[in-house]
Motif scaffolding. Sequence first.
Motif, short mmCIF file in Angstrom:
data_model
loop_
_atom_site.label_atom_id
_atom_site.label_comp_id
_atom_site.label_asym_id
_atom_site.label_seq_id
_atom_site.Cartn_x
_atom_site.Cartn_y
_atom_site.Cartn_z
N ARG A 1 -108.55 -14.89 100.06
CA ARG A 1 -107.18 -14.59 99.67
C ARG A 1 -106.81 -15.58 98.56
NH1 ARG A 1 -101.91 -16.24 100.67
NH2 ARG A 1 -100.38 -14.56 100.96
N ILE A 2 -106.64 -15.08 97.34
CA ILE A 2 -106.40 -15.95 96.19
C ILE A 2 -104.96 -16.48 96.25
CG2 ILE A 2 -106.37 -16.12 93.68
CD1 ILE A 2 -108.37 -13.83 93.60
N PRO A 3 -104.78 -17.79 96.25
CA PRO A 3 -103.41 -18.35 96.27
C PRO A 3 -102.58 -17.84 95.09
CG PRO A 3 -105.03 -20.06 96.72
CD PRO A 3 -105.81 -18.84 96.31
N GLU A 4 -101.28 -17.83 95.31
CA GLU A 4 -100.36 -17.22 94.35
C GLU A 4 -100.42 -17.85 92.97
OE1 GLU A 4 -95.75 -16.54 94.68
OE2 GLU A 4 -96.73 -15.83 96.51
N ASP A 5 -100.61 -19.18 92.89
CA ASP A 5 -100.58 -19.88 91.62
C ASP A 5 -101.98 -20.10 91.04
OD1 ASP A 5 -101.37 -21.58 93.57
OD2 ASP A 5 -100.14 -23.28 92.93
N VAL A 6 -102.94 -19.29 91.47
CA VAL A 6 -104.33 -19.45 91.04
C VAL A 6 -104.82 -18.18 90.36
CG1 VAL A 6 -106.71 -19.73 91.86
CG2 VAL A 6 -104.89 -21.17 92.79
N VAL A 7 -105.58 -18.34 89.29
CA VAL A 7 -106.22 -17.22 88.60
C VAL A 7 -107.73 -17.39 88.74
CG1 VAL A 7 -106.58 -16.04 86.41
CG2 VAL A 7 -104.34 -17.01 86.95
N PHE A 8 -108.38 -16.42 89.39
CA PHE A 8 -109.83 -16.44 89.54
C PHE A 8 -110.49 -16.18 88.20
CE2 PHE A 8 -113.63 -13.73 89.95
CZ PHE A 8 -114.49 -14.61 90.57
N LEU A 9 -111.53 -16.97 87.88
CA LEU A 9 -112.24 -16.81 86.61
C LEU A 9 -113.65 -16.26 86.79
CD1 LEU A 9 -111.17 -20.13 84.81
CD2 LEU A 9 -110.26 -17.82 84.47
N SER A 10 -114.46 -16.87 87.66
CA SER A 10 -115.83 -16.40 87.79
C SER A 10 -116.49 -16.95 89.05
CB SER A 10 -116.67 -16.81 86.56
OG SER A 10 -116.74 -18.22 86.46
N TYR A 11 -117.60 -16.33 89.41
CA TYR A 11 -118.41 -16.77 90.55
C TYR A 11 -119.86 -16.77 90.10
CZ TYR A 11 -120.84 -16.60 95.06
OH TYR A 11 -121.68 -16.85 96.12
N GLN A 12 -120.50 -17.92 90.21
CA GLN A 12 -121.88 -18.07 89.74
C GLN A 12 -122.54 -19.24 90.45
OE1 GLN A 12 -122.37 -17.53 85.44
NE2 GLN A 12 -123.84 -19.21 85.42
N GLU A 13 -123.80 -19.07 90.79
CA GLU A 13 -124.56 -20.11 91.49
C GLU A 13 -123.81 -20.63 92.72
OE1 GLU A 13 -126.30 -23.23 89.20
OE2 GLU A 13 -127.23 -21.86 87.76
N GLY A 14 -123.12 -19.69 93.41
CA GLY A 14 -122.42 -20.06 94.64
C GLY A 14 -121.12 -20.81 94.43
N MET A 15 -120.64 -20.90 93.21
CA MET A 15 -119.42 -21.67 92.92
C MET A 15 -118.32 -20.77 92.38
SD MET A 15 -120.68 -24.57 93.79
CE MET A 15 -119.42 -25.72 93.29
N ILE A 16 -117.08 -21.00 92.86
CA ILE A 16 -115.91 -20.26 92.41
C ILE A 16 -115.15 -21.10 91.39
CG2 ILE A 16 -113.74 -19.17 93.10
CD1 ILE A 16 -114.91 -18.98 95.94
N LEU A 17 -115.04 -20.59 90.17
CA LEU A 17 -114.27 -21.25 89.12
C LEU A 17 -112.93 -20.55 88.98
CD1 LEU A 17 -114.15 -23.37 86.84
CD2 LEU A 17 -115.17 -21.66 85.32
N ALA A 18 -111.86 -21.33 89.01
CA ALA A 18 -110.51 -20.77 88.92
C ALA A 18 -109.65 -21.68 88.06
CB ALA A 18 -109.89 -20.61 90.31
N LYS A 19 -108.45 -21.22 87.75
CA LYS A 19 -107.54 -22.06 86.97
C LYS A 19 -106.16 -22.05 87.59
CE LYS A 19 -105.88 -18.71 83.51
NZ LYS A 19 -105.72 -18.46 82.08
N ASP A 20 -105.43 -23.09 87.34
CA ASP A 20 -104.04 -23.21 87.78
C ASP A 20 -103.17 -22.37 86.86
OD1 ASP A 20 -101.33 -24.17 88.07
OD2 ASP A 20 -102.15 -25.86 89.19
N ALA A 21 -102.44 -21.42 87.41
CA ALA A 21 -101.63 -20.51 86.60
C ALA A 21 -100.51 -21.24 85.88
CB ALA A 21 -101.06 -19.41 87.47
N ASN A 22 -100.10 -22.39 86.39
CA ASN A 22 -98.99 -23.12 85.79
C ASN A 22 -99.43 -24.09 84.69
OD1 ASN A 22 -97.08 -21.93 87.62
ND2 ASN A 22 -97.82 -23.33 89.20
N SER A 23 -100.53 -24.80 84.92
CA SER A 23 -100.97 -25.80 83.95
C SER A 23 -102.16 -25.35 83.13
CB SER A 23 -101.35 -27.10 84.68
OG SER A 23 -102.50 -26.89 85.48
N ASP A 24 -102.81 -24.25 83.52
CA ASP A 24 -103.98 -23.72 82.84
C ASP A 24 -105.21 -24.61 82.99
OD1 ASP A 24 -104.87 -21.41 81.49
OD2 ASP A 24 -105.04 -22.52 79.63
#
Length: 466
Positions: free
Chosen positions: A147-170
């Motif tokens: 469940r992706i938190p409200e202030d988070v933007v999912f970017l990618s999934y690779q080598e078992g790692m989830i990369l995301a960004k903060d929607a407020n600070s980028d």
Amino acid sequence: MKKFIMLLLLVCILTACSDGALRKPSSASSDICVDDKSSYEASNEETGMSAVTGSSQSDGNLVSGEDSTSEQTTFPKMDTPPYTIVSHTYLYPVASRGNIGFINIRGEWVIPPQYNTVFDFLSGIARVRDFDGQEWLINGFNDKLLRIPEDVVFLSYQEGMILAKDANSDSRRFMNWQGEWISNSFDDLSQFSEGLAFAKASNGFYGYLNKEFRWSIHPQFEKVSDFSSGLACVVKDSKYGYITPTGKWVISPQFDDASAFACGLARVMKDGKYGYIDLTGDWVTPPKFDSASDFCLGYASVEVDKKWGVINQKGEMIIEPTFGPIVLSEDGVANGVLSAQEYYVKPQGVGTEYSVGLIDLKGNWIMKPMPAYSDIVFRDGVGLVYVRMKAICMGLDYQGNTIIEPKYNLTYRGSGILEYYWDSQYDGWEEEFPGTEFHSMQEMPFERGYMDTKGNIIHSTKNDGV
């Protein structure tokens, strides 16, 4: 007591000198050396990591390993996904009556239409949004992984790692399957490739993080790339070179431009000309080309005096420079077909234009160049031809025969599937292809769907969108 005070002062002085020798002010560019992947800048206050530059060791090795002066914040650990992820998942989004789901390559529903918004499957997972506005990561079985938190933007999934960004600070950082941040934040940060991710520190330089999110190779580069085949292309003091995952220079920084290795060779520039080096840094082809491509299945296109030809891995010219730009695609080269341009004078006699055809590996025309075409790129057995200025495509086989008529906009979607859409509001087929008959589809103002590489429709959605 006096001896103790003198000793304490001496320790303080030595510590200050050592710290000052390691730090360097920011002066770096944020561009990337090879790939078109995003890169991101780190804040010292946010990360709690000191930005340490390279060593001045005469052996040319870079400083690697943990920074002993770093103040590491304790984060939760990366965990395993709650459900199985099949990395090679080929599912395609389709809209039906305002809901969106996914079909397989046979056009069968795998995930029934139920979402408001969906994104493509990448590495076995897709980001979706339900009608309440909540976003999830799902697998190909529609299991909800996160469940992706409200202030988070999912970017990618690779080598078992989830990369995301903060929607407020980028700012970018890594997250676990509980939705918890597990790393410090960076404005510039890549996904992991061969166990390392590049990040930009507050000193303005790039380095590489390991999966414990500590500096494996300290920030000291102006430009960087992902590791590929055990090497990364980096820039130090405005010169390109290559390093290993341990941070050792395998080819010292000496080039004005460079790309990743392909077929054991890398395209590099020196003194304004391009040539190719091997994995030891020795010249296979000295720098003598005005422009050049990376190698593709043993061949590369090169430019000499505004004309293009093709060389092999030995540097031998197998197609003399007599064409306009030559495009090499893996599927095309594997079947002995290249896309080549030819320049011609416009009918009005004012200026020149180019046409595109197909040549073999000896430079003979397989399909004569036609002014209506732009570059031809082969994939999965079909060459997509973009009709100039008309935003439509047609599909060719390796002999240049038409297998998909020029009436759709086409996009490769993987596993032998093309996405298409057709808009009857567009007019002007006869102008582009005089004397050619086209189907009249005025009763269908908009159609979108998927087809195979032979042009057989797998799924069609009219007036609803995909």
